[in-house]
Design a protein around this motif. Structure first.
Motif, PDB file in Angstrom:
ATOM      1  N   ARG A 155       0.835  -1.190   0.000  1.00 26.49           N
ATOM      2  CA  ARG A 155       0.000   0.000   0.000  1.00 26.49           C
ATOM      3  C   ARG A 155       0.866   1.234   0.000  1.00 26.49           C
ATOM      4  NH1 ARG A 155      -1.245  -0.569   6.170  1.00 26.49           N
ATOM      5  NH2 ARG A 155      -0.275   1.338   6.866  1.00 26.49           N
ATOM      6  N   ASN A 156       0.322   2.281  -0.541  1.00 19.61           N
ATOM      7  CA  ASN A 156       1.002   3.563  -0.601  1.00 19.61           C
ATOM      8  C   ASN A 156       0.861   4.242   0.756  1.00 19.61           C
ATOM      9  OD1 ASN A 156       1.811   6.186  -1.051  1.00 19.61           O
ATOM     10  ND2 ASN A 156       0.813   6.341  -3.033  1.00 19.61           N
ATOM     11  N   GLN A 157       1.939   4.262   1.529  1.00 23.28           N
ATOM     12  CA  GLN A 157       1.885   4.815   2.879  1.00 23.28           C
ATOM     13  C   GLN A 157       1.587   6.314   2.881  1.00 23.28           C
ATOM     14  OE1 GLN A 157       5.484   3.550   4.821  1.00 23.28           O
ATOM     15  NE2 GLN A 157       4.684   1.502   5.184  1.00 23.28           N
ATOM     16  N   GLU A 158       1.855   6.979   1.771  1.00 26.27           N
ATOM     17  CA  GLU A 158       1.552   8.406   1.685  1.00 26.27           C
ATOM     18  C   GLU A 158       0.048   8.666   1.752  1.00 26.27           C
ATOM     19  OE1 GLU A 158       3.403   9.698  -1.914  1.00 26.27           O
ATOM     20  OE2 GLU A 158       5.426   9.371  -1.144  1.00 26.27           O
ATOM     21  N   LEU A 159      -0.746   7.635   1.484  1.00 27.18           N
ATOM     22  CA  LEU A 159      -2.204   7.777   1.494  1.00 27.18           C
ATOM     23  C   LEU A 159      -2.838   7.354   2.816  1.00 27.18           C
ATOM     24  CD1 LEU A 159      -3.010   6.428  -2.088  1.00 27.18           C
ATOM     25  CD2 LEU A 159      -2.853   8.804  -1.336  1.00 27.18           C
ATOM     26  N   ASP A 160      -2.028   6.968   3.799  1.00 26.51           N
ATOM     27  CA  ASP A 160      -2.567   6.487   5.074  1.00 26.51           C
ATOM     28  C   ASP A 160      -3.550   7.477   5.696  1.00 26.51           C
ATOM     29  OD1 ASP A 160      -1.173   4.137   4.897  1.00 26.51           O
ATOM     30  OD2 ASP A 160       0.336   4.677   6.398  1.00 26.51           O
ATOM     31  N   SER A 161      -3.149   8.738   5.839  1.00 22.35           N
ATOM     32  CA  SER A 161      -4.030   9.714   6.507  1.00 22.35           C
ATOM     33  C   SER A 161      -5.262  10.002   5.654  1.00 22.35           C
ATOM     34  CB  SER A 161      -3.282  11.007   6.833  1.00 22.35           C
ATOM     35  OG  SER A 161      -2.837  11.634   5.665  1.00 22.35           O
ATOM     36  N   GLU A 162      -5.098  10.030   4.336  1.00 22.33           N
ATOM     37  CA  GLU A 162      -6.249  10.268   3.465  1.00 22.33           C
ATOM     38  C   GLU A 162      -7.261   9.127   3.569  1.00 22.33           C
ATOM     39  OE1 GLU A 162      -7.280  11.191  -1.228  1.00 22.33           O
ATOM     40  OE2 GLU A 162      -5.202  11.331  -0.539  1.00 22.33           O
ATOM     41  N   GLU A 215      -6.889   1.552  -5.813  1.00 20.61           N
ATOM     42  CA  GLU A 215      -7.105   1.353  -7.255  1.00 20.61           C
ATOM     43  C   GLU A 215      -8.169   2.321  -7.777  1.00 20.61           C
ATOM     44  OE1 GLU A 215      -5.371  -0.468  -9.483  1.00 20.61           O
ATOM     45  OE2 GLU A 215      -4.020  -0.821  -7.802  1.00 20.61           O
ATOM     46  N   THR A 216      -9.229   2.496  -7.001  1.00 15.29           N
ATOM     47  CA  THR A 216     -10.273   3.446  -7.389  1.00 15.29           C
ATOM     48  C   THR A 216      -9.697   4.854  -7.483  1.00 15.29           C
ATOM     49  OG1 THR A 216     -11.965   2.078  -6.335  1.00 15.29           O
ATOM     50  CG2 THR A 216     -12.539   4.389  -6.772  1.00 15.29           C
ATOM     51  N   LYS A 217      -8.899   5.219  -6.505  1.00 13.75           N
ATOM     52  CA  LYS A 217      -8.282   6.552  -6.482  1.00 13.75           C
ATOM     53  C   LYS A 217      -7.409   6.768  -7.720  1.00 13.75           C
ATOM     54  CE  LYS A 217      -5.628   9.641  -3.504  1.00 13.75           C
ATOM     55  NZ  LYS A 217      -6.451  10.785  -3.864  1.00 13.75           N
ATOM     56  N   LYS A 218      -6.606   5.759  -8.073  1.00 12.88           N
ATOM     57  CA  LYS A 218      -5.769   5.855  -9.279  1.00 12.88           C
ATOM     58  C   LYS A 218      -6.634   6.057 -10.522  1.00 12.88           C
ATOM     59  CE  LYS A 218      -2.103   2.845  -7.592  1.00 12.88           C
ATOM     60  NZ  LYS A 218      -1.498   1.509  -7.733  1.00 12.88           N
ATOM     61  N   ARG A 219      -7.734   5.278 -10.612  1.00 10.68           N
ATOM     62  CA  ARG A 219      -8.618   5.364 -11.771  1.00 10.68           C
ATOM     63  C   ARG A 219      -9.286   6.736 -11.848  1.00 10.68           C
ATOM     64  NH1 ARG A 219     -11.773   1.318 -10.616  1.00 10.68           N
ATOM     65  NH2 ARG A 219     -13.557   2.551 -10.006  1.00 10.68           N
ATOM     66  N   VAL A 220      -9.729   7.254 -10.705  1.00  9.40           N
ATOM     67  CA  VAL A 220     -10.377   8.570 -10.657  1.00  9.40           C
ATOM     68  C   VAL A 220      -9.379   9.654 -11.062  1.00  9.40           C
ATOM     69  CG1 VAL A 220     -11.312  10.308  -9.060  1.00  9.40           C
ATOM     70  CG2 VAL A 220     -12.178   7.961  -9.002  1.00  9.40           C
TER      71      VAL A 220
END
Length: 141
Positions: free
Chosen positions: A25-32, A59-64
């Motif tokens: 997982r992308n740890q930069e997205l933890d707080s988001e 994956e949804t976030k990447k697609r959006v």
């Protein structure tokens, strides 16, 4: 003694393979992700489900984000956003989106096509659609 070494080696290999099989997982997205869960009151049954939901959400976030970059270039007439369905798989959204039958102009009962409804959940219906609201669509200033 040989049996013990062999067993130890197998255990080490199993431990390594199980760690490698975990989704990265992308740890930069933890707080988001945590903020998104709080906003949508998401509670999962355990760490395994949370990891799976997090993977789907990323994956949804990447697609959006990819869609919105294309929309900024004029390739789409609408932008997408993250919503309460962003941690659901496509199959789950298909199962969960059942609309009641509608009466057509002749008074006959008809069912809204599942693909059209799911397109709305995926954010794939244009902003001018008046039949089904596009829950993933956001207006760009």
């Amino acid at each position: 003694m040989k049996c013990y070494r062999m067993l130890s080696a197998v255990c080490v290999l199993l431990a390594i393979s199980s760690v490698l099989s975990l989704p990265v997982r992308n740890q930069e997205l933890d707080s988001e992700f945590e903020e998104w869960k709080k906003k949508h009151e998401k509670v999962y049954s355990g760490p395994e489900e949370e990891a799976m939901r997090r993977e789907v959400w990323e994956e949804t976030k990447k697609r959006v984000e990819a869609h919105n970059k294309e929309a900024d270039q004029g390739l789409h007439t609408y932008w997408q956003g993250m919503n309460q369905f962003s941690d659901k798989t496509h199959e789950e959204r298909q199962k969960g989106c059942v609309l009641p039958p509608l009466k057509d102009l002749d008074g006959e009962m008809e069912t809204v096509a599942g693909n059209f409804t799911n397109a709305a959940l995926d954010g794939d219906v244009g902003k001018n659609s008046s039949m089904v609201p596009n829950v993933g669509e956001i207006e760009k200033p």
